[in-house]
Design a protein around this motif. Structure first.
Motif, PDB file in Angstrom:
ATOM      1  N   GLY A   1       0.821  -1.201   0.090  1.00 18.25           N
ATOM      2  CA  GLY A   1      -0.164  -0.015  -0.042  1.00 18.25           C
ATOM      3  C   GLY A   1       0.680   0.926   0.427  1.00 18.25           C
ATOM      4  O   GLY A   1       1.745   1.062   0.253  1.00 18.25           O
ATOM      5  N   PRO A   2       0.252   2.260   0.044  1.00 20.90           N
ATOM      6  CA  PRO A   2       0.572   3.488  -0.008  1.00 20.90           C
ATOM      7  C   PRO A   2       2.245   3.621   1.050  1.00 20.90           C
ATOM      8  O   PRO A   2       2.895   4.247   0.635  1.00 20.90           O
ATOM      9  CB  PRO A   2       0.379   4.913  -0.493  1.00 20.90           C
ATOM     10  N   GLU A   3       1.619   3.567   2.217  1.00 25.54           N
ATOM     11  CA  GLU A   3       1.901   3.585   2.963  1.00 25.54           C
ATOM     12  C   GLU A   3       3.390   3.062   3.658  1.00 25.54           C
ATOM     13  O   GLU A   3       4.623   3.209   3.724  1.00 25.54           O
ATOM     14  CB  GLU A   3       1.094   3.223   4.670  1.00 25.54           C
ATOM     15  N   TYR A   4       3.618   1.371   3.120  1.00 24.18           N
ATOM     16  CA  TYR A   4       4.656   0.732   2.902  1.00 24.18           C
ATOM     17  C   TYR A   4       5.948   1.321   1.777  1.00 24.18           C
ATOM     18  O   TYR A   4       6.536   1.029   2.586  1.00 24.18           O
ATOM     19  CB  TYR A   4       3.811  -0.815   3.272  1.00 24.18           C
ATOM     20  N   ALA A   5       4.951   1.377   1.282  1.00 24.57           N
ATOM     21  CA  ALA A   5       5.668   1.533  -0.488  1.00 24.57           C
ATOM     22  C   ALA A   5       6.396   2.778  -0.038  1.00 24.57           C
ATOM     23  O   ALA A   5       7.569   3.031  -0.156  1.00 24.57           O
ATOM     24  CB  ALA A   5       4.779   2.552  -1.912  1.00 24.57           C
ATOM     25  N   GLU A   6       6.311   4.231   1.079  1.00 29.15           N
ATOM     26  CA  GLU A   6       7.057   5.186   1.376  1.00 29.15           C
ATOM     27  C   GLU A   6       8.182   4.569   2.892  1.00 29.15           C
ATOM     28  O   GLU A   6       8.897   4.884   2.442  1.00 29.15           O
ATOM     29  CB  GLU A   6       6.094   6.087   2.060  1.00 29.15           C
ATOM     30  N   LEU A   7       7.575   3.504   2.931  1.00 30.54           N
ATOM     31  CA  LEU A   7       8.371   2.804   4.259  1.00 30.54           C
ATOM     32  C   LEU A   7       9.362   1.816   4.009  1.00 30.54           C
ATOM     33  O   LEU A   7      10.530   2.672   4.630  1.00 30.54           O
ATOM     34  CB  LEU A   7       7.368   2.625   5.227  1.00 30.54           C
ATOM     35  N   PHE A   8       9.700   1.542   2.633  1.00 25.43           N
ATOM     36  CA  PHE A   8      10.609   0.597   2.458  1.00 25.43           C
ATOM     37  C   PHE A   8      10.385   0.296   1.539  1.00 25.43           C
ATOM     38  O   PHE A   8      11.206  -0.875   1.532  1.00 25.43           O
ATOM     39  CB  PHE A   8      10.666  -0.772   3.869  1.00 25.43           C
ATOM     40  N   GLY A   9       9.582   0.897   0.672  1.00 20.55           N
ATOM     41  CA  GLY A   9       9.578   0.071  -0.446  1.00 20.55           C
ATOM     42  C   GLY A   9      10.897  -0.039  -1.201  1.00 20.55           C
ATOM     43  O   GLY A   9      11.386  -0.473  -2.047  1.00 20.55           O
ATOM     44  N   ASP A  10      11.491   1.134  -1.154  1.00 20.25           N
ATOM     45  CA  ASP A  10      13.149   0.885  -1.749  1.00 20.25           C
ATOM     46  C   ASP A  10      14.062  -0.088  -1.630  1.00 20.25           C
ATOM     47  O   ASP A  10      15.443  -0.081  -2.013  1.00 20.25           O
ATOM     48  CB  ASP A  10      13.916   2.725  -1.413  1.00 20.25           C
ATOM     49  N   LEU A  11      13.458  -0.409  -0.157  1.00 16.61           N
ATOM     50  CA  LEU A  11      14.636  -2.045   0.507  1.00 16.61           C
ATOM     51  C   LEU A  11      14.519  -2.673  -0.608  1.00 16.61           C
ATOM     52  O   LEU A  11      15.095  -3.627  -0.604  1.00 16.61           O
ATOM     53  CB  LEU A  11      14.353  -1.864   1.583  1.00 16.61           C
TER      54      LEU A  11
END
Length: 883
Positions: free
Chosen positions: A672-682
Motif C-alpha cells: 500500500g502507499p504507506e508501506y511503499a513510502e516506508l521501505f519500498g526502496d529496500l
C-alpha cells in the motif's frame, strides 16, 4: 632366410597390425616358436617404447594446438571455427597406449596352445577397457587364428568366451568384441556361460540381428541367463527386433512365448521382468496360443512382480473361461488395489453363475474379507452376504471363521447370515483438549551505559545485535556528560586506517571508526577529502548490491554519522529494540518521541522508518495510545496513526520458479502507499538469498515479510542460506500476522513428522493467535503436490498438534489443505487421502466444526463407495449438522 623375430619386432615397433598378421600367417612352426619365445621378454621393452612414442605424439599434438590457437587469434575467430581445431576438439581421443594391439596380435599368431593364447590375450596389462576406434585388432587376430586347425580355433573361442565376467558388459570392451568375433568366425558352439549371454545382448544391434550366426544359440539363453532382464530394463530395440524376426519366420514364435512364460515363473523384480513383458506384448499371443498354458499364467498371479500379474490377468480374461479358484485367491492376497479389485470382479462373476460350484472359492472370499483395502473388504462383505445361500456347510464354516477378525460393522453383517460372534463396537473416548503452551517472552535488550563496555564490543558482520547496541550506546554516551570518557575509550578505534576516498564501506567497523574519529577530531573527514566535502551516504552500498539485513544497519550508521558531522545528532535513537528479538515496545517508542518534542529534536528519517518496522503490535496499550495522541510533530503524528489505524500489511504472493534447474520460491510483495513510502526502496530485486536470522531483526514487527523473503531458497539444492528450524522459532517470537511465507516454512517442517521441528512452533503460533491456519493448509498442499515424499509424516504431525490442544487451529489447516490436496473428479485417490480425510473428520468433531467444505461435499456425493468416500460422508454429515 628371414629372421622371424626381428621382422615381427620391427612390425611391432612400427605398430603395423597388418604386417604382423601377414608375417605370422606365412611363418612355419619353427619361426612361430621363435617369435613366441622372444615375445614375453620383449613385452617391457615394447611398453617403454610405446610410452615414449605416446609422449612424443602428445607433444606434437600440443604444439599443433598452440599453432592453431595463434591462427585463430590472428584471424579474430574462435578455434572452433577452424576445421582442424574443431576436429581436434570434437574427435580427440588420447593418442597414447598404441603398443598393446601389436603385441596381442603377435601373441595370437605365434603362441602354440589355445590355452596359452587365451591367457596371453587376457593378461591385465594387455587388456584395454575400451577398444580403439583407430586401431582395430579384430581382423588381424582373426587372420592369424584362421591359420590354425579348426579344433584349435574353436577351443580358443570357447576359452575366451568363458573368461568373460562383467555383469554389465560394454559393447566396445575388447574382450567382448574378440570373444564374439571368434565364436562367429569359427562356428564354435557358444558355451552356456551367463556373462557371454550378457555380452551378446550388450553388443547386439537390431539391424544385424538376422544375419548373426549366434542368433539361434543365444536367443533361448535370454530367458535363462541371470542378469539379462536387468541389462535390458530400458531396451527399446531388441524386443521389437525379436518380434519382427519371429513374424518373418527367422525365430520360432512358440519358443519366444515359452521363454517368456518360463522367465515369468522364475520370478524376480518387476523392473528386471519389464523386457520380457514387452516382448510378450509385442508377440500378442492369441487366445488359442494362451489356452494350453492357462495354468502357467494363473501361477504367476501369486508372484511378487505386479507387472507380470497384470499381464497374466489380461491373458486369462481373454480366455473368457471360469478362472481357477487358486488364481482368484492369489489375486485377493495381493497388496495392489487394482489386482485385488480384479480378483473381486472375477469372484463376482463366478458367484453369479448358477451352474458353478462356488465352495472351492470360499478361501478366496475369505482372503478378500481380510485384505488391506477397506474398499475391497466392504465389497467382499456384500458378495458374501448376497450369495450366502450358495455355500455348503464347510465353505460357510470357512467364512464364519473370519467373522471375529473383522471390524464391528462388517463382522456383524457377516454374522447375521453365517453365524459367529462379531467384535462389539468399542466405546468412543471423549476428547479432552490439553491447554496450549505459554508463548515465551523475549528478553529485554541489554543497553550499553559505560564507555569502557562500548570500547570492548566486537563488531562482526553476521551479528546484528552488537552493532545495534554499539550504535545506541555511541549516541547516548556522546550526548551527555559521559562524552569525555567515550572520547578516551574510543581513541584506539579512531586510529584505524580509513580510506575516505573509496567506497562502499562493507565493514561496519569502518563506520564505527569514522564516527569515533569525528567525535575526537571534528572535521577529520572534510580535511581528508580533496573537495572538503563529507558525504557518508556515498559509501553506503547500492540498494541492489547488498542484502537488506546488511544494507539497513550500514545505512543507519551512515545516517547517525551524517548527523554527527552536521552537529545535530539526537540524544538517543528511536529504533533501538527493547527486546533481543528486535521488537520495539510501543510505550518505549512513545516515550522517546515525547523526549524529542520536549528537547526540540528532529527524528532521523531512517531511524523512524526502522522503528516502525520493529514496532510490536502486541505491546500497544491504551496508555501508549493516549500519550501518542498528545504528540504534535510529524513523526509523533505518524506513530499515533500506526498505533490507532495501522496501514494494511503488504500482501504476499509466492511464485515457484527455477534458476538453472534449481527450485526457487519468489515473493511478490503488494505494498500500500504507506508501506511503499516506508521501505519500498529496500525491496529491489537482488541476485541472492536473504538469511532469515539476520533479516528478521530489521523486520521484527513484520515476520511474514521476513519469512516470505527468506523462503526463496527453502527448497534449493544449492549451498545457499536456507531458513532453518531455529529461524522458525525466531519467527514465532516475532510479531505481525502470518501469511504464505511463514506457512510455507512451517509446512516444510511439518513434513518431518510429529517428532520433527514443526509441531511446537504450530502450537506456539496457535497459542498466540498468529497461526495462518488455512494458508498453512494450502502451502502444505503445494509441497505435497510437488512430490514431497512424506505426506504421512505431515498428517501425523497435524494429528499430534491437534491432540496437544491445537484442534481448532488444525481444523482451520484442514479447510485449506482438503480443497487443494484431495483428488478431483477423474483423479485417483490413495491411502494418504483416506488417512487425511479420517483425521479431518476426527479433528472436526473435536473442534465442533460447522460449515460445508465443497471439496468434501463433492467426494461425499460420489456414487462409488470407498473408504475415502465413506470418511468424506461422515465429515460432510458432521459439518452440515445443526450446531
Amino acid at each position: 632366410m628371414i629372421n622371424a623375430w626381428e621382422a615381427v619386432r620391427a612390425a611391432i615397433d612400427a605398430e603395423d597390425l597388418a604386417a604382423i598378421a601377414a608375417l605370422l600367417t606365412g611363418f612355419d612352426d619353427a619361426q612361430r616358436r621363435e617369435v613366441a619365445r622372444e615375445l614375453p621378454r620383449y613385452l617391457p621393452v615394447a611398453e617403454q617404447a610405446g610410452e615414449r612414442a605416446d609422449r612424443e605424439r602428445n607433444r606434437r599434438r600440443e604444439v599443433r594446438w598452440r599453432e592453431l590457437t595463434v591462427q585463430a587469434e590472428e584471424a579474430g575467430v574462435s578455434i572452433w571455427e577452424l576445421p582442424e581445431g574443431y576436429a581436434m576438439m570434437t574427435h580427440h581421443q588420447h593418442v597414447g597406449v598404441r603398443w598393446m594391439e601389436p603385441v596381442r596380435v603377435a601373441g595370437a599368431g605365434a603362441i602354440a596352445g589355445a590355452a596359452a593364447v587365451a591367457s596371453w590375450l587376457s593378461k591385465p596389462r594387455l587388456v584395454r577397457r575400451r577398444a580403439r576406434a583407430d586401431l582395430d585388432e579384430i581382423p588381424p587376430i582373426l587372420q592369424v587364428v584362421a591359420a590354425r586347425p579348426a579344433a584349435w580355433q574353436e577351443d580358443l573361442a570357447v576359452r575366451l568366451a568363458l573368461r568373460l565376467r562383467a555383469a554389465r558388459p560394454r559393447p566396445d570392451d575388447v574382450r567382448v568384441r574378440l570373444a564374439l568375433a571368434l565364436l562367429r568366425a569359427t562356428g564354435a558352439e557358444p558355451p552356456r556361460h551367463d556373462p557371454l549371454t550378457l555380452a551378446w545382448v550388450a553388443a547386439a544391434t537390431a539391424a544385424e540381428l538376422s544375419r548373426d550366426p549366434l542368433l539361434d544359440a543365444m536367443v533361448p539363453r535370454l530367458f535363462e541367463a541371470e542378469g539379462v532382464g536387468r541389462l535390458l530394463r530400458d531396451d527399446g530395440e531388441l524386443g521389437a527386433a525379436l518380434a519382427r524376426l519371429s513374424a518373418d519366420g527367422r525365430i520360432k514364435r512358440a519358443a519366444l512365448l515359452d521363454g517368456c512364460r518360463t522367465r515369468f515363473l522364475r520370478g524376480g523384480e518387476a523392473a528386471d521382468l519389464r523386457f520380457f513383458i514387452t516382448l510378450h506384448d509385442l508377440l500378442d499371443p492369441s487366445a488359442e496360443e494362451v489356452a494350453p498354458h492357462a495354468r502357467d499364467y494363473a501361477a504367476t498371479l501369486s508372484l511378487p512382480a505386479a507387472n507380470v500379474a497384470d499381464l497374466a490377468l489380461r491373458q486369462l480374461r481373454r480366455l473368457k473361461a471360469t478362472p481357477p479358484a487358486e488364481a482368484v485367491e492369489s489375486l485377493l492376497f495381493r497388496s495392489e488395489g487394482r489386482l485385488v479389485r480384479a480378483g473381486l470382479a472375477l469372484l463376482d462373476r463366478v458367484l453369479k453363475e448358477p451352474s458353478e460350484d462356488v465352495d472351492a472359492y470360499a478361501p478366496a472370499l475369505a482372503a478378500a474379507l481380510v485384505c488391506e483395502s477397506a474398499e475391497a473388504r466392504e465389497r467382499a462383505v456384500k458378495l458374501a452376504v448376497k450369495h450366502a445361500g450358495r455355500f455348503g456347510p464347510d465353505a460357510a464354516g470357512t467364512i464364519r471363521e473370519i467373522v471375529p477378525m473383522l471390524p464391528p460393522g462388517p463382522g456383524a453383517a457377516l454374522a447375521g447370515v453365517f453365524g459367529g460372534e462379531a467384535v462389539p463396537e468399542p466405546p468412543r473416548p471423549r476428547f479432552q483438549p490439553q491447554p496450549l503452551p505459554a508463548v515465551p517472552e523475549s528478553e529485554p535488550m541489554p543497553l550499553i551505559t559505560h564507555a569502557q563496555v562500548l570500547a570492548r564490543v566486537t563488531l562482526r558482520e553476521f551479528d546484528w545485535l552488537q552493532p545495534e547496541r554499539w550504535l545506541d550506546g555511541f549516541v547516548r554516551l556522546a550526548s551527555d556528560e559521559r562524552r569525555e570518557s567515550l572520547i578516551a575509550e574510543l581513541a584506539p578505534l579512531a586510529a584505524r586506517n580509513l580510506e575516505y576516498r573509496w567506497g562502499p564501506w562493507w565493514d561496519i567497523s569502518d563506520w564505527a571508526a569514522a564516527m569515533a574519529r569525528e567525535l575526537i577530531e571534528p572535521g577529520a573527514e572534510r580535511r581528508a577529502m580533496p573537495d572538503g566535502r563529507a558525504d557518508p551516504a556515498r559509501r553506503v552500498p547500492e540498494t541492489a548490491h547488498a542484502a537488506m539485513w546488511r544494507l539497513m544497519p550500514m545505512a543507519r550508521f551512515a545516517e547517525v554519522y551524517q548527523s554527527l558531522l552536521d552537529g545535530r545528532m539526537p540524544p538517543y535513537l528511536l529504533a533501538t529494540p527493547t527486546r533481543v528479538n528486535g521488537l520495539l515496545d510501543a510505550e518505549a517508542l512513545v516515550e522517546r518521541l515525547e523526549g524529542f518534542e520536549r528537547d526540540g529534536v528532529q527524528a532521523l528519517p531512517l531511524d523512524l522508518r526502522q522503528a516502525l518496522l520493529r514496532l510490536g503490535r502486541g505491546s500497544v496499550t491504551a496508555d501508549a495510545v493516549r500519550r501518542a495522541a498528545l504528540l504534535t510533530t510529524p513523526s509523533g503524528r505518524l506513530v499515533h496513526r500506526w498505533l490507532t489505524d495501522r496501514p494494511a500489511d503488504p500482501e504476499v504472493v509466492l511464485r515457484w520458479t527455477t534458476h538453472e534447474g534449481d527450485p526457487r520460491v519468489e515473493a511478490e510483495l503488494v505494498l500500500g502507499p504507506e508501506y511503499a513510502e516506508l521501505f519500498g526502496d529496500l525491496l529491489v530485486p537482488r541476485p541472492w538469498d536473504e538469511a532469515c536470522e539476520r533479516l528478521l531483526p530489521v523486520l521484527a514487527g513484520h515476520r511474514e515479510l521476513a519469512a516470505a523473503i527468506s523462503v526463496y531458497s527453502l527448497m534449493s539444492t544449492w549451498p545457499m542460506n536456507k531458513p532453518t528450524a531455529r529461524d522458525l522459532d525466531r519467527l514465532v517470537l516475532a510479531d505481525g500476522p502470518g501469511g504464505p511465507g511463514l506457512a510455507l516454512l512451517l509446512a516444510r517442517h511439518l513434513l518431518e513428522g510429529p517428532d520433527g521441528d514443526g509441531v511446537r512452533p504450530l502450537l506456539l503460533l496457535a497459542a498466540s493467535g498468529g497461526l495462518p491456519g488455512a494458508e498453512l493448509g494450502r502451502q502444505l498442499a503445494v509441497l505435497l503436490n510437488r512430490g514431497q515424499d512424506r505426506p504421512a509424516d505431515a498428517i501425523a504431525a497435524l494429528a499430534e498438534a491437534a491432540r496437544l490442544g491445537a484442534h481448532r487451529e488444525v481444523w482451520q489447516v484442514m479447510t485449506g489443505l482438503l480443497p487443494a490436496y484431495l483428488p478431483g473428479a477423474g483423479e485417483r485417490a490413495n491411502s494418504v487421502h483416506t488417512r487425511l480425510m479420517r483425521l479431518a473428520a476426527e479433528v472436526a468433531g473435536w473442534a465442533e466444526a460447522r460449515g460445508e467444505v465443497p471439496a468434501v461435499a463433492e467426494l461425499a456425493g460420489r456414487a462409488r463407495t470407498s473408504e475415502l468416500v465413506r470418511q468424506a460422508r461422515a465429515l460432510h454429515t458432521l459439518l452440515t449438522a445443526p450446531a
